[in-house]
Design a protein around this motif. Structure first.
Motif, PDB file in Angstrom:
ATOM      1  N   VAL A   1     -41.749 -31.674  37.556  1.00 59.97           N
ATOM      2  CA  VAL A   1     -41.451 -32.955  36.908  1.00 59.97           C
ATOM      3  C   VAL A   1     -40.371 -32.705  35.868  1.00 59.97           C
ATOM      4  N   VAL A   2     -39.206 -33.313  36.070  1.00 55.04           N
ATOM      5  CA  VAL A   2     -38.061 -33.096  35.187  1.00 55.04           C
ATOM      6  C   VAL A   2     -37.716 -34.378  34.453  1.00 55.04           C
ATOM      7  N   GLY A   3     -36.936 -34.237  33.389  1.00 51.72           N
ATOM      8  CA  GLY A   3     -36.517 -35.394  32.609  1.00 51.72           C
ATOM      9  C   GLY A   3     -35.287 -35.046  31.809  1.00 51.72           C
ATOM     10  N   TYR A   4     -35.497 -34.578  30.580  1.00 51.79           N
ATOM     11  CA  TYR A   4     -34.404 -34.203  29.686  1.00 51.79           C
ATOM     12  C   TYR A   4     -33.521 -33.127  30.317  1.00 51.79           C
ATOM     13  N   LYS A   5     -32.231 -33.404  30.440  1.00 56.70           N
ATOM     14  CA  LYS A   5     -31.244 -32.478  31.021  1.00 56.70           C
ATOM     15  C   LYS A   5     -31.766 -31.861  32.326  1.00 56.70           C
ATOM     16  N   LYS A   6     -32.289 -32.734  33.183  1.00 55.01           N
ATOM     17  CA  LYS A   6     -32.933 -32.298  34.421  1.00 55.01           C
ATOM     18  C   LYS A   6     -32.007 -31.503  35.332  1.00 55.01           C
ATOM     19  N   GLN A   7     -30.706 -31.824  35.308  1.00 58.14           N
ATOM     20  CA  GLN A   7     -29.789 -31.191  36.249  1.00 58.14           C
ATOM     21  C   GLN A   7     -29.652 -29.696  36.003  1.00 58.14           C
ATOM     22  N   VAL A   8     -29.907 -29.260  34.767  1.00 61.88           N
ATOM     23  CA  VAL A   8     -29.862 -27.828  34.467  1.00 61.88           C
ATOM     24  C   VAL A   8     -30.922 -27.094  35.289  1.00 61.88           C
TER      25      VAL A   8
ATOM     26  N   TYR B   1     -37.760 -21.466  45.562  1.00 57.57           N
ATOM     27  CA  TYR B   1     -37.807 -20.272  44.720  1.00 57.57           C
ATOM     28  C   TYR B   1     -38.706 -19.256  45.409  1.00 57.57           C
ATOM     29  N   ARG B   2     -38.161 -18.084  45.670  1.00 60.08           N
ATOM     30  CA  ARG B   2     -38.879 -17.014  46.379  1.00 60.08           C
ATOM     31  C   ARG B   2     -39.463 -17.517  47.708  1.00 60.08           C
ATOM     32  N   GLY B   3     -38.716 -18.381  48.373  1.00 60.09           N
ATOM     33  CA  GLY B   3     -39.141 -18.891  49.662  1.00 60.09           C
ATOM     34  C   GLY B   3     -40.120 -20.042  49.606  1.00 60.09           C
ATOM     35  N   VAL B   4     -40.516 -20.459  48.412  1.00 60.54           N
ATOM     36  CA  VAL B   4     -41.461 -21.570  48.255  1.00 60.54           C
ATOM     37  C   VAL B   4     -40.671 -22.848  47.956  1.00 60.54           C
ATOM     38  N   PRO B   5     -40.882 -23.915  48.736  1.00 61.04           N
ATOM     39  CA  PRO B   5     -40.113 -25.158  48.524  1.00 61.04           C
ATOM     40  C   PRO B   5     -40.372 -25.771  47.157  1.00 61.04           C
ATOM     41  N   ILE B   6     -39.323 -26.382  46.606  1.00 63.61           N
ATOM     42  CA  ILE B   6     -39.430 -27.107  45.341  1.00 63.61           C
ATOM     43  C   ILE B   6     -39.082 -28.575  45.577  1.00 63.61           C
ATOM     44  N   THR B   7     -39.929 -29.459  45.090  1.00 63.29           N
ATOM     45  CA  THR B   7     -39.659 -30.889  45.076  1.00 63.29           C
ATOM     46  C   THR B   7     -39.604 -31.343  43.624  1.00 63.29           C
ATOM     47  N   TYR B   8     -38.580 -32.116  43.279  1.00 59.00           N
ATOM     48  CA  TYR B   8     -38.422 -32.589  41.906  1.00 59.00           C
ATOM     49  C   TYR B   8     -38.812 -34.068  41.820  1.00 59.00           C
ATOM     50  N   THR B   9     -39.519 -34.411  40.768  1.00 64.61           N
ATOM     51  CA  THR B   9     -39.771 -35.818  40.459  1.00 64.61           C
ATOM     52  C   THR B   9     -39.269 -36.069  39.041  1.00 64.61           C
ATOM     53  N   HIS B  10     -38.913 -37.311  38.765  1.00 65.96           N
ATOM     54  CA  HIS B  10     -38.228 -37.624  37.506  1.00 65.96           C
ATOM     55  C   HIS B  10     -39.099 -38.487  36.609  1.00 65.96           C
TER      56      HIS B  10
ATOM     57  N   GLN C   1     -40.228 -40.002  28.365  1.00 63.01           N
ATOM     58  CA  GLN C   1     -41.276 -39.047  28.007  1.00 63.01           C
ATOM     59  C   GLN C   1     -42.430 -39.786  27.322  1.00 63.01           C
ATOM     60  N   LYS C   2     -43.393 -40.221  28.139  1.00 65.60           N
ATOM     61  CA  LYS C   2     -44.512 -41.013  27.629  1.00 65.60           C
ATOM     62  C   LYS C   2     -45.837 -40.259  27.724  1.00 65.60           C
ATOM     63  N   GLY C   3     -45.792 -38.937  27.769  1.00 64.47           N
ATOM     64  CA  GLY C   3     -47.023 -38.170  27.792  1.00 64.47           C
ATOM     65  C   GLY C   3     -47.262 -37.483  29.118  1.00 64.47           C
ATOM     66  N   LEU C   4     -48.212 -36.539  29.104  1.00 60.17           N
ATOM     67  CA  LEU C   4     -48.470 -35.707  30.277  1.00 60.17           C
ATOM     68  C   LEU C   4     -49.135 -36.480  31.407  1.00 60.17           C
ATOM     69  N   ALA C   5     -50.028 -37.425  31.084  1.00 62.26           N
ATOM     70  CA  ALA C   5     -50.651 -38.230  32.138  1.00 62.26           C
ATOM     71  C   ALA C   5     -49.602 -39.092  32.828  1.00 62.26           C
ATOM     72  N   HIS C   6     -48.674 -39.615  32.060  1.00 62.59           N
ATOM     73  CA  HIS C   6     -47.573 -40.398  32.612  1.00 62.59           C
ATOM     74  C   HIS C   6     -46.699 -39.528  33.510  1.00 62.59           C
ATOM     75  N   ALA C   7     -46.429 -38.290  33.076  1.00 51.75           N
ATOM     76  CA  ALA C   7     -45.621 -37.364  33.878  1.00 51.75           C
ATOM     77  C   ALA C   7     -46.316 -37.018  35.188  1.00 51.75           C
ATOM     78  N   LEU C   8     -47.623 -36.798  35.124  1.00 54.09           N
ATOM     79  CA  LEU C   8     -48.359 -36.395  36.320  1.00 54.09           C
ATOM     80  C   LEU C   8     -48.328 -37.479  37.394  1.00 54.09           C
ATOM     81  N   LEU C   9     -48.297 -38.732  36.992  1.00 60.14           N
ATOM     82  CA  LEU C   9     -48.284 -39.822  37.972  1.00 60.14           C
ATOM     83  C   LEU C   9     -47.010 -39.833  38.815  1.00 60.14           C
ATOM     84  N   THR C  10     -45.958 -39.161  38.364  1.00 65.15           N
ATOM     85  CA  THR C  10     -44.725 -39.140  39.156  1.00 65.15           C
ATOM     86  C   THR C  10     -44.864 -38.317  40.434  1.00 65.15           C
ATOM     87  N   VAL C  11     -45.914 -37.488  40.529  1.00 63.90           N
ATOM     88  CA  VAL C  11     -46.096 -36.672  41.742  1.00 63.90           C
ATOM     89  C   VAL C  11     -47.220 -37.211  42.617  1.00 63.90           C
TER      90      VAL C  11
END
Length: 262
Positions: free
Chosen positions: A52-59, A68-77, A81-91
Motif C-alpha cells: 500500500v503506497v501513498g506519499y512519493k509512491k513512485q519512488v 522482488y526475489r521472484g515474488v510478485p508485487i501488487t501496489y494499491t494506492h 493517509q486516514k489510518g491503517l484500517a483505511h489503508a488496509l481496505l485498499t487491498v
C-alpha cells in the motif's frame, strides 16, 4: 499466504530523511526498510506482496517494480493517509484467504514464525506479536488492556493514559473478517481509522484473537534515533554471526589436525 505491507505514510518525524522519499525507503544498514520487510515476509512463505503506497509512491514502485526475489508485487494506492484500517481496505479486493500484515516501518529480529504458525494451526481471526515497552513509550502504540488472567480484553490506539505497557508491534495475521471490521471503524480522536479499533471490534464480537509475546527485538523506525539503534543491533548480530563462523572454522581445523596426527 499473501502478505500486505503498509507503506503509504509520509514519515514526518524522520525528516529530513523523508523529504525526497517515503519512510519505507529510508535505509537501515545499507538497505531500505521495505527490503528488510520483504525479505522477512518471503522467508515466512509469502506468495505475493501487496504494498500500500501513498506519499512519493513512485519512488517505491520504480525501485522494486513488479517483483522482488521472484515474488510478485501488487501496489494499491491510499490517496489520503486516514489510518491503517483505511489503508488496509485498499487491498480488500485482492485478498480472499488468511494473510500477513506488516507495517513498512519496522525492523524485526524476532519470532514472527510463531504468529504465522498460530494462524495456520488454530486459524485465529487475528494473531499478532506483542511486547512490553517502558510505560512512558506505551502511548506511541496500540496498547492491549488485559484482565487478571492476562487475556486481552481491549485494544486502544495511542491512548493518553495507557492501561498497560503491552503493545502491538506491527506484525499481524488475519482472516478476511478484518475487512468488515475495518469498514465499521469510526474515526478516532486523531481523525484516523485505526487498525487497533478494527481488532477491538473483532474481539468484542467474539472472534478468536491470539497475542504472541515477542521473543527477540524490533525497532519501529519513527525517529532518526530509532534508525540508528536498529543499525547498531543489526551490525552487532552480524559481528556475532561472523565470530560464530570463525569459531566453527577453528573447531573444524582442530578436528582435521587431530585426524591427520592419528
Amino acid at each position: 499466504m499473501d502478505a500486505v505491507i503498509l507503506a503509504a505514510g509520509q514519515g514526518t518525524r524522520l525528516r529530513p530523511l523523508t523529504d525526497d522519499k517515503p519512510k519505507g525507503m529510508v535505509e537501515v544498514d545499507g538497505q531500505p526498510i521495505l527490503t528488510h520487510c520483504f525479505d522477512q515476509l518471503i522467508e515466512l512463505g509469502a506468495d505475493e506482496l501487496y504494498v500500500v503506497v501513498g506519499y512519493k509512491k513512485q519512488v517505491i514502485i520504480n525501485y522494486y517494480e513488479d517483483e522482488y526475489r521472484g515474488v510478485p508485487i501488487t501496489y494499491t494506492h491510499q490517496r489520503e493517509q486516514k489510518g491503517l484500517a483505511h489503508a488496509l481496505l485498499t487491498v480488500e479486493e485482492h485478498i480472499d484467504d488468511d494473510f500477513m500484515l506488516m507495517l513498512g516501518d519496522n525492523i524485526f529480529q524476532s519470532n514472527l514464525q510463531d504468529v504465522v504458525n498460530r494462524q495456520q494451526e488454530e486459524r485465529a481471526d487475528a494473531a499478532f506479536l506483542v511486547e512490553e515497552v517502558p510505560w512512558e513509550e506505551a502511548g506511541r502504540y496500540g496498547v492491549c488492556d488485559t484482565n487478571k488472567y492476562g487475556e486481552i480484553t481491549e485494544v486502544l490506539e495511542k491512548p493518553d493514559d495507557p492501561p498497560s505497557n503491552l503493545v502491538m508491534t506491527g506484525f499481524y495475521t488475519f482472516t478476511p473478517a478484518i475487512f468488515h471490521a475495518c469498514q465499521l471503524v469510526q474515526p478516532s480522536n486523531r481523525g484516523e481509522y485505526e487498525i487497533s479499533d478494527a481488532i477491538d471490534l473483532l474481539l468484542h464480537s467474539g472472534r478468536t484473537i491470539d497475542a504472541i509475546r515477542m521473543n527477540g527485538w524490533r525497532n519501529d523506525i519513527g525517529y532518526p534515533e530509532d534508525r540508528e539503534e536498529a543499525e547498531q543491533r543489526l551490525r552487532a548480530e552480524a559481528d556475532e554471526g561472523a565470530d560464530d563462523d570463525a569459531d566453527e572454522g577453528a573447531d573444524a581445523e582442530d578436528v582435521a589436525s587431530v585426524a591427520s596426527s592419528e
